[in-house]
Write a protein that holds these residues in place. Sequence first.
Motif, mmCIF file in Angstrom:
data_model
loop_
_atom_site.group_PDB
_atom_site.id
_atom_site.type_symbol
_atom_site.label_atom_id
_atom_site.label_comp_id
_atom_site.label_asym_id
_atom_site.label_seq_id
_atom_site.Cartn_x
_atom_site.Cartn_y
_atom_site.Cartn_z
ATOM 1 N N ASN A 190 0.811 -1.211 0.000
ATOM 2 C CA ASN A 190 0.000 0.000 0.000
ATOM 3 C C ASN A 190 0.846 1.263 0.000
ATOM 4 N N ARG A 191 0.710 2.066 -1.049
ATOM 5 C CA ARG A 191 1.382 3.367 -1.127
ATOM 6 C C ARG A 191 0.362 4.501 -1.168
ATOM 7 N N VAL A 192 -0.923 4.169 -0.978
ATOM 8 C CA VAL A 192 -1.972 5.199 -0.963
ATOM 9 C C VAL A 192 -2.005 5.850 0.414
ATOM 10 N N ILE A 193 -1.856 7.159 0.444
ATOM 11 C CA ILE A 193 -1.985 7.907 1.695
ATOM 12 C C ILE A 193 -3.439 8.327 1.838
ATOM 13 N N LEU A 194 -4.094 7.818 2.887
ATOM 14 C CA LEU A 194 -5.539 7.986 3.008
ATOM 15 C C LEU A 194 -5.950 9.447 3.072
ATOM 16 N N ASP A 195 -5.178 10.270 3.791
ATOM 17 C CA ASP A 195 -5.615 11.671 3.883
ATOM 18 C C ASP A 195 -5.424 12.404 2.560
ATOM 19 N N PHE B 296 -0.474 3.868 9.298
ATOM 20 C CA PHE B 296 -0.062 5.204 8.849
ATOM 21 C C PHE B 296 -0.428 6.269 9.879
ATOM 22 N N PHE B 297 -1.576 6.105 10.499
ATOM 23 C CA PHE B 297 -2.039 7.068 11.489
ATOM 24 C C PHE B 297 -1.465 6.787 12.879
ATOM 25 N N MET B 298 -1.387 5.509 13.236
ATOM 26 C CA MET B 298 -1.073 5.167 14.628
ATOM 27 C C MET B 298 0.389 5.404 14.992
#
Length: 398
Positions: free
Chosen positions: A227-232, A261-263
């Motif tokens: 996964n290289r998609v940054i959710l924000d 990514f967030f944690m």
Amino acid sequence: MIKEVRETFNDNFKQEYYNSLKNDLAQTVGEPCAFRISETPFFISKELKQEVFDACDSIIEQLWKIDFGEIRKKFIPKELQSPSTLGNPHFLAIDFGLCDDGQGGIAPKLIELQSFPSLFMYQSLLGNAFLKNYPQIPKEGFHFYFNDLNDISYLADLKRVIIGDDQPEHVVLLEIYPEKQKTRMDFWATKQALGIEVLCLTKVIKEGKKLFYEKDGKKIQINRIYNRVILDELLQMPDLKTDFNLTDDVDVEWVSHPDWFFMISKCIMPLLTHKNIPQSFYLNDFPKDLDLANYVLKPLFSFAGKGINLNPTFKFIEGIKDKHNYILQSKVKYAPIIKTPSGANSKVELRILYTWNDTNNRLMPVINLTRMNKGDLINVSYLSNDDWVGSSISFFED
């Protein structure tokens, strides 16, 4: 940091070496790099190396004392949490600014950390391109890999983490419009090295809980997502049409799970303590007598704000409604430590990159990423109009 090595490099620098380096990289992946590459690597002494890894070891030790279940509830809106099995964080990046210690020396100071894959394959290409095209770089006694890795074992490590026990055709590197991303050189290098497809999120086919992609008229099941998609970043594209969302409950293995990514991010920095970690406070819980002149305001995630404020004021802070999405971090003074031909020295930010090692059941350092600039922000998106700045790599003294 190592005077004689730096002087030898600078005295023997030729523009043709730099041009050859860029041409080599472009020929390898099929296009020029979309961001600026610095003319020089950085050379790190044994002493600074030890201090960097002492700080890294302390940070990682503290990570496993954090209740990430509580962090997940506190910082990730319920609607953005992925229901897939969390698993271990496959990657970690720890960023240090190389700063003036106030006593005439250099000290690494933690700038941020992130459990998200960085330019793992590009950095390997870049390190080797420097070695190939710059004869003045020491061939012995310095390395850009860690843990005694070399080109072969490093590639094997990435295969183990990204592909696992699956077949490459069932593993995809997932991004949003990858051909438009500045980091796309890393995507193409990863595809070449691992044999996996680089896939746009808009091309994923969802059937029930299974995911597929099409290649040469054939539908292929996706078992594993690098996964290289940054959710924000994705949230800033509300009109994007997709069959599949990162928050869907689907039968895939994530490398890494989107929630990491967030944690493991700026959101936990106020929980960490070490002499190389600048003091941080959550914006909704900081001492009211704090001298803001000594602090920088940072959004935890880009959907929480438009960016860094280097000179926050109490009036500005009062106008922020979602204070829980920001931190105040003690300012650090980057040291202009790389001598350059122009006379204005470059500043350095060092990123230590980790992968999860199943044998040792822990994150292990494998390679580094280095960035240089002469302005206030060390970021390839904020480069000054100068040379000897941009993307680079560090060679560590053994």
